[in-house]
Enzyme design. Structure first.
Site, short mmCIF file in Angstrom:
data_model
loop_
_atom_site.label_atom_id
_atom_site.label_comp_id
_atom_site.label_asym_id
_atom_site.label_seq_id
_atom_site.Cartn_x
_atom_site.Cartn_y
_atom_site.Cartn_z
N ASP A 99 1.25 -29.54 8.53
CA ASP A 99 1.68 -29.20 7.09
C ASP A 99 2.54 -29.99 6.55
OD1 ASP A 99 2.11 -27.50 4.92
OD2 ASP A 99 3.96 -26.39 5.52
N CYS B 202 -2.04 -25.69 5.34
CA CYS B 202 -1.12 -26.01 4.03
C CYS B 202 -2.27 -25.84 3.09
CB CYS B 202 -0.79 -27.49 4.10
SG CYS B 202 -0.35 -28.03 2.47
N ASN B 203 -2.19 -24.99 2.16
CA ASN B 203 -3.28 -24.69 1.13
C ASN B 203 -3.24 -25.89 0.14
OD1 ASN B 203 -3.62 -21.37 0.93
ND2 ASN B 203 -1.61 -21.98 1.73
N CYS C 258 0.65 -20.20 -0.06
CA CYS C 258 1.27 -21.29 0.39
C CYS C 258 1.91 -20.98 1.61
CB CYS C 258 2.47 -21.79 -0.52
SG CYS C 258 3.67 -23.05 0.03
#
Ligand code: DGL
EC number: 5.1.1.3
Length: 291
Positions: free
Chosen positions: A28, A92-93, A207
């Site tokens: 991330d 991580c979007n 998120c």
């Protein structure tokens, strides 16, 4: 917490040479992916884990799409060469919604991404008013808009791009409490009442940092809603790809946290990491080259 400043050592030297358990890298921009690590670890407690935070480039929400693709490819190049994981979770979007095709094209390692849980949200909502809480980057993505169009066309979906929540989650993890009013200001736009009195009943945590603050969200919410965290679904996907755990271990193997900057490391953060089973911390300096 042990902090090593790595110059050129490789972790593979520290892992069993013939390990039959897979090595899983969870990645991330910062600490949000820890919420995914927790679920994946629960599903595959026998695996070896590396957690990598590209904190030198945090937050990813402020990078343009080309900058973000270039950055994640560069960091991944380094991590894959050094640690040779069997699978990488892009936890991580903000990154997954734009970099996955480039990663899959460039590297043979399997990647599992995290994207907004629009489909389960549409299945769960009764009021048909759904909100998606994410970084400004994720909210702007064509990928996100396509998900909404394809899976929630009959819902009114409110996209809420939060400028500050990821940073607040990081601050809390590092022992700097954030005021309730500041958190409420970020989540308040998710709570929508329609002219007919219907109210938002599902909020997608899009998120990976946000589940770190879920207890606060629940306490501060103007009314109760279902908060969807996609992490358990990600863990199921990892098990689908790697198979179920080989055997129960008496004690889970220690996991290592890697930071590309390390500027925010402090004793409080060290304790937060230790509570999550990350007993070793390594800084692999990789400054952000983009302006
Ligand atoms: N945790 C990340 C996500 O899921 C992003 C936070 C950021 O770097 O902006 O979107």
């Amino acid at each position: 917490m042990r902090i090593d400043l790595m110059a050129g050592a490789t972790l593979s030297a520290a892992l069993p040479a013939q390990a039959s358990e897979p090595v899983i890298l969870v990645f991330d921009s910062g600490l949000g992916g820890l919420t995914v690590l927790e679920q994946v670890r629960r599903a595959r407690p026998d695996a070896h884990y590396l957690y990598a935070a590209d904190d030198a480039a945090f937050p990813y929400g402020r990078l343009s799409e080309p900058q973000l693709v270039a950055r994640v490819i560069a960091v991944m190049e380094r991590l894959l060469t050094r640690y040779a994981p069997d699978l990488v979770v892009i936890a991580c979007n903000t990154a997954s919604t734009v970099v996955l095709p480039a990663l899959r094209q460039r590297f043979v390692t399997p990647f599992v991404g995290v994207v907004p849980p629009i489909k389960p949200a549409a299945a769960l909502t009764r009021s048909r008013l759904v909100s998606l809480l994410a970084t400004p980057g994720t909210v702007a993505r064509a990928y996100t808009h396509d998900l909404v169009e394809n899976f929630a066309a009959d819902c009114a979906v409110t996209l809420v791009g939060s400028q500050n929540l990821a940073r607040y989650a990081e601050a809390e993890m590092a022992g700097a409490p954030v005021a309730d009013a500041a958190i409420l200001a970020e989540i308040a736009p998710c709570f929508v009442t329609g002219a007919d009195g219907r109210r938002t009943d599902v909020v997608c945590l899009s998120c990976t940092h946000y589940p770190l603050l879920l207890g606060r969200f629940e306490r501060l919410a103007p009314w109760p809603v279902i908060w969807i965290d996609p992490a358990p679904a990600i863990a199921r996907r990892v098990v689908q790809l790697l198979g179920a755990a080989l055997a129960a271990r008496p004690e889970p193997p220690a996991a290592r946290a890697i930071f590309t900057g390390g500027g925010g490391l402090n004793p409080a953060l060290g304790r937060s990491l230790e509570r999550r089973g990350l007993t070793e911390t390594v800084v692999e300096a990789l400054p952000l080259a983009v302006s």
